[in-house]
Design a protein around this motif. Structure first.
Motif, PDB file in Angstrom:
ATOM      1  N   MET A  55      53.834  18.702  51.776  1.00 57.72           N
ATOM      2  CA  MET A  55      55.280  18.679  51.593  1.00 57.72           C
ATOM      3  C   MET A  55      55.616  18.016  50.260  1.00 57.72           C
ATOM      4  SD  MET A  55      55.842  20.173  54.427  1.00 57.72           S
ATOM      5  CE  MET A  55      57.580  20.089  54.873  1.00 57.72           C
ATOM      6  N   GLY A  56      56.772  18.342  49.746  1.00 59.12           N
ATOM      7  CA  GLY A  56      57.162  17.741  48.481  1.00 59.12           C
ATOM      8  C   GLY A  56      57.049  18.728  47.333  1.00 59.12           C
ATOM      9  N   GLU A  57      57.425  18.279  46.181  1.00 62.53           N
ATOM     10  CA  GLU A  57      57.469  19.137  45.005  1.00 62.53           C
ATOM     11  C   GLU A  57      56.078  19.528  44.533  1.00 62.53           C
ATOM     12  OE1 GLU A  57      59.571  17.353  41.795  1.00 62.53           O
ATOM     13  OE2 GLU A  57      59.141  18.986  40.384  1.00 62.53           O
ATOM     14  N   LEU A  58      55.941  20.799  44.144  1.00 60.26           N
ATOM     15  CA  LEU A  58      54.721  21.293  43.520  1.00 60.26           C
ATOM     16  C   LEU A  58      54.876  21.181  42.004  1.00 60.26           C
ATOM     17  CD1 LEU A  58      53.556  24.636  45.189  1.00 60.26           C
ATOM     18  CD2 LEU A  58      52.440  22.420  45.275  1.00 60.26           C
ATOM     19  N   PHE A  59      53.825  20.708  41.345  1.00 62.36           N
ATOM     20  CA  PHE A  59      53.767  20.696  39.887  1.00 62.36           C
ATOM     21  C   PHE A  59      52.702  21.698  39.468  1.00 62.36           C
ATOM     22  CE2 PHE A  59      56.562  17.278  38.835  1.00 62.36           C
ATOM     23  CZ  PHE A  59      56.562  16.472  39.956  1.00 62.36           C
ATOM     24  N   PHE A  60      53.068  22.569  38.534  1.00 58.00           N
ATOM     25  CA  PHE A  60      52.197  23.680  38.158  1.00 58.00           C
ATOM     26  C   PHE A  60      51.548  23.461  36.808  1.00 58.00           C
ATOM     27  CE2 PHE A  60      52.851  26.970  41.303  1.00 58.00           C
ATOM     28  CZ  PHE A  60      53.980  26.549  41.953  1.00 58.00           C
ATOM     29  N   GLY A  61      50.371  24.052  36.663  1.00 59.84           N
ATOM     30  CA  GLY A  61      49.759  24.171  35.368  1.00 59.84           C
ATOM     31  C   GLY A  61      50.412  25.302  34.583  1.00 59.84           C
ATOM     32  N   GLU A  62      49.906  25.533  33.383  1.00 64.42           N
ATOM     33  CA  GLU A  62      50.524  26.521  32.505  1.00 64.42           C
ATOM     34  C   GLU A  62      50.087  27.945  32.801  1.00 64.42           C
ATOM     35  OE1 GLU A  62      51.508  24.831  28.293  1.00 64.42           O
ATOM     36  OE2 GLU A  62      49.491  24.161  28.846  1.00 64.42           O
ATOM     37  N   GLY A  63      49.096  28.089  33.650  1.00 63.24           N
ATOM     38  CA  GLY A  63      48.648  29.424  34.022  1.00 63.24           C
ATOM     39  C   GLY A  63      47.450  29.884  33.211  1.00 63.24           C
ATOM     40  N   SER A  64      46.641  30.718  33.847  1.00 68.92           N
ATOM     41  CA  SER A  64      45.483  31.351  33.190  1.00 68.92           C
ATOM     42  C   SER A  64      45.618  32.852  33.372  1.00 68.92           C
ATOM     43  CB  SER A  64      44.172  30.869  33.826  1.00 68.92           C
ATOM     44  OG  SER A  64      43.967  29.494  33.639  1.00 68.92           O
ATOM     45  N   ARG A  65      45.721  33.552  32.249  1.00 65.69           N
ATOM     46  CA  ARG A  65      45.891  35.003  32.317  1.00 65.69           C
ATOM     47  C   ARG A  65      44.520  35.654  32.265  1.00 65.69           C
ATOM     48  NH1 ARG A  65      50.060  38.450  31.715  1.00 65.69           N
ATOM     49  NH2 ARG A  65      51.442  36.725  31.151  1.00 65.69           N
ATOM     50  N   LEU A  66      44.172  36.366  33.337  1.00 61.32           N
ATOM     51  CA  LEU A  66      42.866  37.020  33.436  1.00 61.32           C
ATOM     52  C   LEU A  66      43.045  38.531  33.434  1.00 61.32           C
ATOM     53  CD1 LEU A  66      39.775  36.898  33.980  1.00 61.32           C
ATOM     54  CD2 LEU A  66      40.337  36.950  36.421  1.00 61.32           C
ATOM     55  N   THR A  67      42.309  39.184  32.575  1.00 62.36           N
ATOM     56  CA  THR A  67      42.298  40.650  32.524  1.00 62.36           C
ATOM     57  C   THR A  67      40.889  41.122  32.820  1.00 62.36           C
ATOM     58  OG1 THR A  67      44.050  40.674  30.863  1.00 62.36           O
ATOM     59  CG2 THR A  67      42.747  42.681  31.117  1.00 62.36           C
ATOM     60  N   VAL A  68      40.761  41.974  33.833  1.00 61.23           N
ATOM     61  CA  VAL A  68      39.463  42.525  34.212  1.00 61.23           C
ATOM     62  C   VAL A  68      39.464  44.009  33.854  1.00 61.23           C
ATOM     63  CG1 VAL A  68      37.780  42.842  36.054  1.00 61.23           C
ATOM     64  CG2 VAL A  68      39.332  40.870  36.108  1.00 61.23           C
ATOM     65  N   LEU A  69      38.608  44.380  32.934  1.00 60.64           N
ATOM     66  CA  LEU A  69      38.564  45.771  32.452  1.00 60.64           C
ATOM     67  C   LEU A  69      37.596  46.614  33.268  1.00 60.64           C
ATOM     68  CD1 LEU A  69      38.518  44.982  28.640  1.00 60.64           C
ATOM     69  CD2 LEU A  69      40.488  45.586  30.060  1.00 60.64           C
TER      70      LEU A  69
END
Lengths: 108, 114
Positions: free
Chosen positions: B100-114
């Protein structure tokens, strides 16, 4: 099943017009409800949560237990409000469940 | 930013290769999460952790594994990447006790699978 529904994928409004982003939830008991926002090129961040009853950046959200809704409202939209908005809920020490999100576009 | 960093931030890989994404926190929080973000699907939970070596599955865990050998690091592994795993992956921590409580997020990782 626990579910959060945001019926609109995209909402476009003119600057100065009122905004309402809809959110409905399906939970037993009394879930904790949130709105998160993601501005372009920024990380997701909390906008507001129902237990705090705050108004952030002019936005408010009212919990309606009868309709199981937690709609986000702002009386006068600004261009800087353009972003992706996610409604989320959790209860009973389970992880947060998010809706599919609504992209708000405020047109000048 | 609540002291959360993700690496790599961008990755392009080929189908069938293994991929590991790392989430690092400096806040000593017990709960950590991995979500994926996809258009039309919003954010969906992959796995989460409630302590060192304590993990549980989320809504879309198939094809993913996680490990947490230290409080500060939560690793997400795709054993054999598929194109359906092309996504933006977000790590998050909970500020309060439990989930419970606020979630703090990272900046994200963009993954592309070809």
């Amino acid at each position: 099943a626990q579910r959060v529904t945001q019926p609109e994928k995209l909402l476009s409004v003119f600057k100065g017009a009122p905004v309402e982003l809809k959110c409905n939830y399906s939970y037993s008991g009394s879930p904790e409800l949130f709105w998160y926002v993601q501005y372009s090129r920024q990380r997701l961040q909390l906008l507001l949560r129902h237990i705090s009853r705050e108004s952030i950046k002019g936005f408010t959200a009212d919990l309606n237990k009868g309709e199981t809704s937690f709609h986000l409202k702002k009386p006068f939209a600004q261009e800087e409000d353009s972003a992706m908005y996610y409604c989320a809920a959790n209860s009973g020490n389970t992880p947060l469940v998010f809706g599919k999100g609504t992209r708000l576009s405020v047109i000048a | 930013d609540a002291g959360i960093t993700q690496s790599p931030r961008h990755k392009v890989t080929e189908t069938g290769t293994p991929v590991t994404l790392r989430c690092h926190q400096t806040e000593n929080h017990r709960y950590m999460y991995w979500y994926r973000q996809d258009p039309g699907h919003g954010l969906r939970l992959i796995h989460y952790s409630y302590g060192v070596k304590d993990t549980d599955k989320g809504e879309v865990s198939d094809g993913y594994s996680v490990s947490r050998s230290k409080t500060e690091d939560f690793l997400l592994t795709l054993e054999s990447a598929t194109s359906s795993q092309t996504s933006v992956y977000f790590c998050a921590i909970t500020s309060g006790t439990g989930t419970m409580g606020e979630l703090f997020f990272g900046e994200g990782s963009r993954l592309t699978v070809l």
